[in-house]
Design an enzyme around this catalytic site. Structure first.
Site, mmCIF file in Angstrom:
data_model
loop_
_atom_site.group_PDB
_atom_site.id
_atom_site.type_symbol
_atom_site.label_atom_id
_atom_site.label_comp_id
_atom_site.label_asym_id
_atom_site.label_seq_id
_atom_site.Cartn_x
_atom_site.Cartn_y
_atom_site.Cartn_z
ATOM 1 N N THR A 166 0.859 -1.194 0.000
ATOM 2 C CA THR A 166 0.000 0.000 0.000
ATOM 3 C C THR A 166 0.897 1.247 0.000
ATOM 4 O O THR A 166 2.105 1.143 0.187
ATOM 5 C CB THR A 166 -0.949 -0.016 1.223
ATOM 6 O OG1 THR A 166 -0.186 0.176 2.414
ATOM 7 C CG2 THR A 166 -1.711 -1.337 1.323
ATOM 8 N N LYS A 216 14.774 6.484 3.658
ATOM 9 C CA LYS A 216 15.693 5.395 3.327
ATOM 10 C C LYS A 216 16.957 5.446 4.190
ATOM 11 O O LYS A 216 17.463 4.412 4.617
ATOM 12 C CB LYS A 216 16.029 5.442 1.838
ATOM 13 C CG LYS A 216 14.833 4.985 0.988
ATOM 14 C CD LYS A 216 15.016 5.324 -0.477
ATOM 15 C CE LYS A 216 13.886 4.724 -1.318
ATOM 16 N NZ LYS A 216 13.839 5.303 -2.669
#
Lengths: 347, 347
Positions: A101, A229
């Site tokens: 998602t 990240k």
């Protein structure tokens, strides 16, 4: 032949590419790894849900995928299931939940809650979503571990290129001291376009036209995707407990066409550079634009390619370049996680 | 705590770096991987052999290594063993043989024969030597397999950077279509020196002074070392059965200072480029000098660094850069193989 039942939560580009790859690789998974994967459930954001404990009909699925038809899950559904997402997670006849998602950079929700529920039910978890990894890595590892299951997320950074599996396996005996690289492919492409003479705004319009930039490009342009990240790599590989906010990213809005031309005149290029690692006074992270020359491995990382270099106690620099990834590459990260879970004997 | 006994055949730079790394990493191997490694035997080319079933005395070994003293194995030997290399292989009290004797590019001998003997005895094999891998990969895999043991050789290509373990583990589900890169660090350094204005001969003299070029530099300069590595990658990862001769390498002797200057004027660099892979009409390999521009990831690979890029069915390019390796890096490849063998439960 052992059958492994899979539930897909999310069926956008990545979920679809994974379904396609799974069908393509099925003979190999059977021959080389001794198991037969079967998609028993799919939940989409706006095209409903289908559940079939016997496995959704592959040929119908493939024909919808190949013709790029609007997904009509009712054609595949044999269950009459009409619950909400939590019902889906509670009831799907599967051993592994694949979560793809959309990313929520601020909290990881609702994906994190979906994965919590699936972990508590005793499912193995695979996600391509950075959100629940950055906000829930330890918790989800522990929750799945309580049931003897695994939480995997190879696709969260550098798409399907092996990062986390590398440090679990081949590099397990090395100590990671730091990393740097280009982790956001969108800004890398935008900076490339600016070198070709476009303004940032023109580059964003182009990015949107090929599906690389979002309607609201802030997540990429202001460095938040890169910051997530950096936090993920720091938390998973280096024992940190950072949020994207801790990274305090500087994006590329300050880079003007003049700066790009001036760098070019010096034989240099602007890149959005991510860093994390130990220094004398503690652990540091950063995301900010820097100029690099042609002697840097970052100089030639162009378009939507990415690069990360790891500093190890046994090797000053081990770089991984991912050139021109596609949704199939991200799908491969999910497949690699699936193979790892099956090899580990927990599915 | 499980003890794993190791025999070292060959004790040059790599063997010594491995002994040092093993002592450094011992606490980690015990805590993280649940085993305690013990060197029970060392055989050198010109300093004799020592065997101690109780494990050679670590502090004495380390003190000899750290002081860079001539290795005096009699100080460590408790066995009175005085046999030849085959006796050593037959009698050493060990589960794993580490082979780091010199490379023979023409036949892999005698290392290949040593490893055959050890495999037949039922030992696990780890080598840093390309020779027995290129000439004996299938045979040694089969021979060790007959005893339920393993043959590992991570250090044979790109020192300790993970290549073979990557394709056994994280990339096991991907299909390899081809590769290219800079696999010989010696010629890469020589070409760098030529860019700085040296002739090939001067560069070779410099290389020898820092221990990079051999007395007879032909193995590197004429492309044979690169050819062995191309054959190893082809045989191990792509099902080929090549010898270095099949690669028909072109080395760097044809590269003149004028050619280097002319490339420089065009913003390009000469590199000794290795390739292997499937094309329409079959499997092709090559080793030859080519000019690359700054948009190639090979351009910035300097000094003794190496690079390999893999073309996969799921990703057009996955590159691995190894920057500035040292003997410790090669030693790490041996350590990674050791961890893999112990994790596999066969030692």
């Amino acid at each position: 032949m052992k059958t492994v039942d899979l539930a897909l939560l999310g069926f956008g580009n990545v979920g679809k590419a994974f379904a396609r790859l799974l069908i393509e690789k099925k003979p190999e998974l059977e021959d080389d790894f001794g198991f037969s994967p079967r998609i028993t459930a799919i939940a989409t954001q706006s095209h409903g849900v289908c559940v079939d404990p016997g496995g959704v009909e592959e040929s119908a699925l493939l024909s919808m995928l190949d013709k790029d038809m609007p997904i009509n899950l009712s054609r595949l559904d044999k269950s009459g299931f009409r619950g909400d997402t939590y019902d889906f997670i509670e009831k799907v006849p599967a051993q592994i939940l694949f979560e793809t998602t959309p990313v929520n950079p601020r909290s990881g929700l609702p994906a994190l809650d979906y994965l919590r529920a699936a972990a508590k039910r005793g499912l193995n978890l695979i996600t391509a979503n950075k959100g629940p990894v950055v906000y829930g890595f330890r918790e989800l590892t522990e929750l799945t571990g309580q049931h003897g299951k695994l939480f995997r997320f190879e696709s969260a950074v550098l798409d399907g290129a092996p990062i986390f599996s590398l440090f679990r396996g081949p590099l397990a005996g090395a100590k990671l001291l730091g990393f740097y690289g280009i982790l956001n492919s969108c800004t890398n492409l935008l900076l490339d376009r600016m070198r070709d003479g476009e303004s940032l705004e023109q580059a964003i319009v182009y990015g949107a036209s090929i599906g690389i930039t979002e309607t609201d490009p802030s997540n990429d342009v202001d460095g938040w995707d890169a910051a997530i990240k950096v936090a993920v790599l720091s938390n998973v590989l280096m024992g940190q407990n950072l949020t994207p906010m801790d990274v305090q990213p500087t994006g590329i809005r300050g880079i003007t066409p003049e700066m790009v031309r001036s760098a070019d005149a010096q034989g240099k290029r602007w890149k959005l550079i991510c860093k994390g690692g130990w220094q004398n006074d503690g652990y540091h992270v950063s995301v900010k634009p820097e100029m690099v020359g042609s002697d840097s491995p970052l100089y030639s990382v162009d378009g939507t390619s990415s690069y990360v270099s790891f500093e190890l106690d046994v090797l000053p620099g081990m770089g991984i370049l991912e050139s021109d990834p596609s949704p199939k590459t991200t799908a491969f990260g999910l497949l690699a996680d699936l193979i790892d879970i099956v090899k580990s004997g927990v599915a």
